[in-house]
Design an enzyme around this catalytic site. Structure first.
Site, PDB file in Angstrom:
ATOM      1  N   LYS C  80      -1.109   5.205  -1.463  1.00 22.23           N
ATOM      2  CA  LYS C  80      -0.820   4.450  -0.239  1.00 22.23           C
ATOM      3  C   LYS C  80       0.583   4.789   0.252  1.00 22.23           C
ATOM      4  O   LYS C  80       1.516   4.902  -0.557  1.00 22.23           O
ATOM      5  CB  LYS C  80      -0.950   2.951  -0.532  1.00 22.23           C
ATOM      6  CG  LYS C  80      -0.882   2.060   0.708  1.00 22.23           C
ATOM      7  CD  LYS C  80      -1.043   0.583   0.334  1.00 22.23           C
ATOM      8  CE  LYS C  80      -0.986  -0.322   1.553  1.00 22.23           C
ATOM      9  NZ  LYS C  80      -1.105  -1.757   1.187  1.00 22.23           N
ATOM     10  N   SER C 155      -4.130  -4.347   4.286  1.00 26.19           N
ATOM     11  CA  SER C 155      -3.445  -3.219   4.865  1.00 26.19           C
ATOM     12  C   SER C 155      -3.881  -1.884   4.255  1.00 26.19           C
ATOM     13  O   SER C 155      -3.784  -0.842   4.890  1.00 26.19           O
ATOM     14  CB  SER C 155      -1.938  -3.366   4.694  1.00 26.19           C
ATOM     15  OG  SER C 155      -1.586  -3.324   3.314  1.00 26.19           O
ATOM     16  N   SER C 179      -4.221  -7.065   0.338  1.00 27.85           N
ATOM     17  CA  SER C 179      -4.254  -5.703   0.884  1.00 27.85           C
ATOM     18  C   SER C 179      -4.945  -4.678  -0.003  1.00 27.85           C
ATOM     19  O   SER C 179      -5.209  -3.564   0.430  1.00 27.85           O
ATOM     20  CB  SER C 179      -2.843  -5.216   1.203  1.00 27.85           C
ATOM     21  OG  SER C 179      -2.370  -5.856   2.356  1.00 27.85           O
TER      22      SER C 179
END
Lengths: 508, 103, 518
Positions: C80, C155, C179
């Site tokens: 990420k 996210s 997330s």
């Protein structure tokens, strides 16, 4: 340039004190001399002997606020802070924590300062300070808390190196994250006309305490110890406190005294003229001996403190606190009494040293091997003279180790007093240690008799009439020869020895 | 003492944007004021149960005394420090003239 | 080699160990898959390309020399973009950090590298991890592999979509309020938020420091456990890191799968995290899961968590408050975007740079957080929220007296369509209602797929939560349930996802396999 410092109207000091009562407060920031920074393992520029001359060379990610970097609390800084808190007579909080103080400024890598807010490590103490006439005064301490220093800005393009008028600024984060303890006093009442003197004595005492603890270099000229002086005055008989100003940049003991005095006189003139005091930050200007208006206190001072989520509470154990308490050095007052006895100084001799602010320097000089009387002679004599002429603290001119070296050179007969003064000049000018200055300037006393004898024989030969007089027993005539020899030796000879040799050679 | 139940005005948002150093456009400010009121009306719910007897929790797990030994460790090189600088000069970061003073 | 991308990390590791496939082949296959599907999915912001291939070749050499650094050596992994990587831009999907390359790796990344995993690239996310859909990425949204018109969650939508689309077997995510778990739920993948302090936050670009936690994203519970074992454990660089000795999560997963039974496990159903506002198909699958667990021997109990309904409010005060401070460092002085309108002061340049560099959601939360902390409001908002945090923790403590694990649907709904909530912050925030309590209390949580909602054919996730430090329970229970499902279905859920990809990759959109960054 903000503020009209040059145009400040001042009231006569005695009149000001007659009409108004001053109330003082101090915030003193002490840079701790730990090996590393408060929240990173980068070397600490405030450590003993650190060299931070290369900008941005002592920076860890967290010091410049790089994304993803995290702070870690320096255990030694916590110990130092506890020791300082104890030396200030404070209670040590069983649990204290860090908080973020949020404001934007380019010297602040994260745009928040990690400080302590509602839970400082030390609180509620007091400090005994000794005034010039030996009277002691108790200054109440509100709190002492841990925080980090900011980076350094250099303003470029302005005429004075000040922020106003600068074209741009350069930022160096070496200093960012240096461990600080901020010591905050409670309001100091009842100082009356001695307010400036008490202010100076308080800061001097803090300096002495941190030095005796060995937790800071405590050099005001280098920013190891920084003082903000809060001054307010109120008309006699008024219960409500007056509006205070906070004077920053007070970077010598002398300045503390002068800045407090100046603010009292300035505020008194404003109030007497029917004006009112603006709550603001003011800047002390060493060169002009005045303060100028800075930033007014306003809504912008909304620091949005909240507990620092990256750090955990600090809960020193009672054992640790007792260990540090047991290791505390004696208080400056007790220390002085003992020192005075050890050195064999009279009360007035000793007070002169304290009042000149050179006690620590003198002690360090003696510790390096100098005789107390000699150390006193130099610190109160030539060094203080230069310091006064330049308007700086004597301790900033020369280090104790160099002074002790200088004294040793005189004692050994390598230097005369007169030569030693020249050597001191060189040391103060930054030419190196006394040995180095002696070598560079070729200032050593000529102790080689053969060189002296050669010069004496030459002088006697060129002045046969004088030689005859000496032979006739008129020894005072030797003065002319001695003078000639000293001149030939460019002053680097011991005159007494020359005299001995002249008499000897004349009879030969 | 500000009133925590009062409407957030355009002037409030302007002030907050100043504190947060964001040069919001006028349209954005107006829009945000509306949204903030809506959000704050909703999150105000926390006050219903936050009675004085409830202590605050700032860390999910209660650790204390996490300290680091005072030993010099890795440090960035000056080149690394300046590697992302929008503007640098002479080993330092360069910024335009600063309006405000140090705090 | 098309099987290769469908292997789990555990399977791939087995083949690498057996020598019937090389890391170069595995990495190439995933890079090819990325080139193939990225035009549709857009899970990556940066693809490591040649750097990944070079590292794979190095690992192959080490393995040949008998020096493979770990059983997972040679397995590709996606990271990420919130995590710092010293060799790839790390932007948190924000314009303000465009192109920024940190001088260090985040600890979890460094540990993956040390174990010989091959970073494939950086995955998309909502800007600074603020969002539930990736629609707030400054670089365009990621699309859900199950339905390209729908959000992949957020996210960490990029990491979840990457594993769901077989672009990577495993990935790293970060979870501040869901997330990792919410994207896992809506993409039919597995995601774990470890106990707060279980995985180092060092090098994770901070959103809300007291809530953020890095964790694994995968297609199976075992794979998540394998990654968890690599990235987890004490890190002296993070003061909030736990010094605990952790059991192997992979071992717990293997044991759970092998046992096939939940005898004696008390499963607590959180009453407040089910019911009104939850999609019908989500509730149906959840109920079915409970039945499946009960049939396997679990004791199902209902537990009350009366303060969970306040959690979302507390979260949307604490998060913006911490974020407003954490994001102050993006000021155009030391790194990142600088916008100079000309003849300006530093203050103006900072303000304009932040205005241009941050997206609308980031600005919204910064202003909200600034408000919550500002003079006179602190007690009413931030202070109260911290008190609610205590109450939520107490609810967890009480619930865990009655149950070994707690369960709920991972999300109230399946993946929604793009644009559905992007202009309605409150509706968007409600996506996190199920996942937020775990972050406030620091307890671990997992989402794993439990079937498709009948009404839309989209994945539904089950959230399992355990007491702090008991992450292994998630793996043990999750792996058992997963094994029961796979046995019943005959194949993992993701095998039912629609085919992706086009015969010829469209160049110039998304990512280039040779290492380009958009």
């Amino acid at each position: 340039m903000a503020g009209a410092s040059a145009k400040d109207v001042l009231m006569d000091y005695d009149e000001a004190l007659e009409r108004f009562e001053p109330v003082l407060g101090f915030e003193v920031h002490v840079e701790l001399s730990t090996a590393t920074k408060m929240f990173s393992a980068a070397p600490n520029p405030a450590a003993h002997g650190a060299d931070s001359s290369v900008p941005n060379s002592m920076v860890a990610p967290v010091d410049m606020g790089l994304p993803g970097a995290l702070p870690l609390v320096n255990a030694q800084a916590v110990r130092y802070s506890i020791s300082l808190g104890l030396a200030l007579g404070c209670s040590i909080a069983p649990s204290s924590r860090f908080a973020r103080k949020n404001y934007f400024y380019p010297d602040l890598g994260k745009n928040y300062q990690i400080s302590q807010y509602d839970e400082p490590i030390a609180f509620e103490g007091s400090v005994e300070v000794e005034l010039e006439d030996g009277v002691t005064w108790t200054v109440p301490i509100e709190r002492a808390h841990m925080e980090e220093d900011a980076g350094k800005l250099t303003h470029v393009g302005g005429s004075t190196g000040r922020i106003q008028g600068a074209d741009h600024s350069l930022v160096d984060y070496n200093r960012a994250g240096v461990p600080l303890v901020e010591i905050v006093t409670k309001p100091i009442y009842g100082t009356e006309h001695r307010a400036p003197e008490i202010g100076k004595a308080y800061v001097a005492t803090i300096r002495d305490i941190v030095r005796s603890l060995g937790i800071s270099e405590a050099r005001m000229d280098r920013g190891n110890l920084r003082c903000d002086a809060n001054v307010s005055i109120r008309p006699r008989g008024q219960a409500r406190l007056g509006t205070r100003t906070e004077t920053k940049n007070v970077n010598s003991l002398r300045s503390v005294e002068r800045a407090v005095r100046y603010e009292i006189q300035r505020q008194a003139a404003i109030l007497a003229a029917g004006g009112s005091i603006v709550q603001e930050t003011r800047h002390w200007h060493e060169d002009t001996g005045t303060t100028s208006a800075g930033r007014p206190k306003s809504d912008a001072d909304d620091y949005r403190y909240f507990p620092e989520p990256d750090l955990l509470p600090v809960q020193p154990s009672p054992e640790l606190i007792e260990e540090l308490r047991a290791a505390l050095p004696e208080s400056p007052v007790a220390f002085r009494k003992r020192l005075q006895a050890d050195y064999g100084f009279t009360d007035s001799e000793f007070r002169d040293i304290v009042n000149a602010g050179v006690l620590a320097e003198l002690e360090a000089t003696v510790a390096k091997g100098a005789a107390p009387a000699q150390a006193r002679k130099w610190w109160l004599g030539e060094i203080l003279r230069i310091a006064n002429a330049r308007g700086v603290d004597a301790g900033t001119l020369v280090s104790p180790i160099h002074v002790s070296e200088l004294i040793a050179l005189v004692e050994n007969g390598d230097l005369t007093d007169r030569l030693a003064r020249q050597v001191l000049e060189g040391v103060v000018a930054g030419e190196g240690s006394p040995e180095q200055v002696v070598a560079a300037r070729s200032l050593k006393v000529v102790s080689d008799d053969s060189a002296l004898i050669a010069a004496i024989d030459t002088a006697l030969a060129s002045q046969p009439d004088v030689l005859q007089k000496i032979k006739d027993g008129k020894v005072q005539a030797a003065g002319a020869v001695i003078g000639a020899v000293m001149k030939a030796m460019r002053g680097q000879a011991d005159a007494a020895r020359v005299r001995e040799l002249v008499l000897e050679r004349a009879q030969a | 003492m500000p009133d925590a139940s009062a409407e957030i005005t355009v002037a409030d948002v302007q002030h907050l944007a100043g504190l947060a150093r964001i040069a919001l456009e006028p349209g954005e400010i107006e829009h945000l004021a509306g949204e903030l009121n809506q959000i704050v009306d909703s999150v105000r719910k926390v006050q219903e149960v936050a009675t004085p007897d409830v202590p605050a929790t700032s860390h999910p797990l209660p650790l204390v005394n996490v300290l680091r030994a005072d030993e010099v460790g890795a440090v960035l090189t000056q080149q690394q420090v300046l590697s992302g600088a929008p503007d640098a000069f002479d080993g330092r970061f360069r910024v335009p003239a600063i309006l405000g003073e140090e705090q | 080699m098309s099987d290769l991308i469908h292997w789990t990390a555990a399977e791939l590791a087995g083949h690498l160990a057996a020598g019937d496939v090389s890391s170069v082949e595995a990495t190439r296959a995933h890079l090819d898959r990325i080139a193939e599907v990225e035009p549709d999915v857009h899970a990556f912001l940066h693809v490591a390309g040649e750097a990944a291939m070079a590292r794979a070749a190095e690992i192959d050499r080490l393995r040949a020399a008998g020096e493979a650094p770990s059983p997972l050596a040679g397995v590709p992994v996606a990271i990420k973009d919130v995590l710092c990587t010293a060799d790839m831009p790390s932007t948190a999907a924000s314009k303000i950090l465009e192109g920024w390359i940190p001088p260090y790796d985040a600890t979890p990344v460094a540990r993956l590298r040390a174990a010989g995993l091959i970073p494939l690239g950086k995955t998309n996310m909502d800007e600074f991890a603020m969002g539930s859909s990736t629609e707030y990425s400054a670089y365009g949204p990621t699309r859900n592999p199950w339905d390209l018109t729908r959000i992949p969650g957020g996210s960490g939508g990029g990491s979840a979509a990457a594993v769901a689309a077989f672009e990577a077997p495993v990935a790293l995510g970060s979870d501040t309020g869901g997330s990792i778990r919410q994207p896992a739920s809506v993409t039919g993948s597995v995601g774990v938020k470890p106990t707060y302090g279980g995985v180092s936050r060092y090098g994770a670009i901070a959103l809300a420091s007291s809530l953020d936690q890095v964790g694994p994203v995968s297609r199976t519970v075992l794979d998540a456990g394998l990654i968890h074992d690599v990235i987890g454990g004490y890190d002296p660089n993070d003061a909030t890191s736990l010094k605990d000795e952790w059991p192997s999560m992979a071992e717990a997963a293997r044991r759970g799968a092998a046992q096939g039974s939940l005898d004696g496990v008390r499963v607590g159903v959180v009453k407040q995290l089910n019911g009104e506002g939850f999609q019908e198909g989500v509730r149906a699958r959840f109920a079915e899961s409970l039945e499946r667990m009960a049939a396997a021997g679990a004791e199902i109990v209902e537990v009350e968590a009366p303060h969970f309904e306040y959690a979302i409010s507390a979260y949307y005060l604490i998060l913006p408050a911490e974020a407003s401070s954490n994001l102050a460092k993006y000021d155009s002085v030391r790194f990142g975007l600088r916008v100079d309108p000309g003849r300006s002061t530093t203050e103006q340049v900072m303000s304009v740079s932040r205005e241009r560099g941050f997206g609308p959601e980031v600005k919204r939360r910064i202003i909200l957080g600034t408000y919550a902390l500002s003079a006179g409001y602190y007690d009413a908002y931030y202070g109260s929220a911290q008190q609610v945090r205590t109450l939520v923790q107490r609810d967890f403590t009480a619930a865990f007296e009655q149950a070994d694990v707690l369960v709920s649907p991972s999300t109230p709904t399946t993946a929604f369509r793009f644009g559905e909530k992007v202009d309605d912050p409150l509706a968007m925030y409600l996506n996190d209602v199920t996942t937020i309590p775990a972050n406030l209390a620091g307890v671990p949580g997992m989402s794993l797929p439990i079937g498709l909602a009948p009404e839309d054919g989209l994945p539904v996730g089950l959230q399992i939560m355990a007491p702090a430090r008991e992450d292994a329970r998630l793996y043990r229970v999750g792996a058992t349930l997963e094994a029961l499902q796979d046995a019943e279905w005959g194949a993992p859920l993701l095998s039912r996802a629609p085919e992706l990809g086009r015969p010829v990759p469209v160049p110039g959109f998304g990512t280039e396999p040779d290492g380009g960054t958009r």
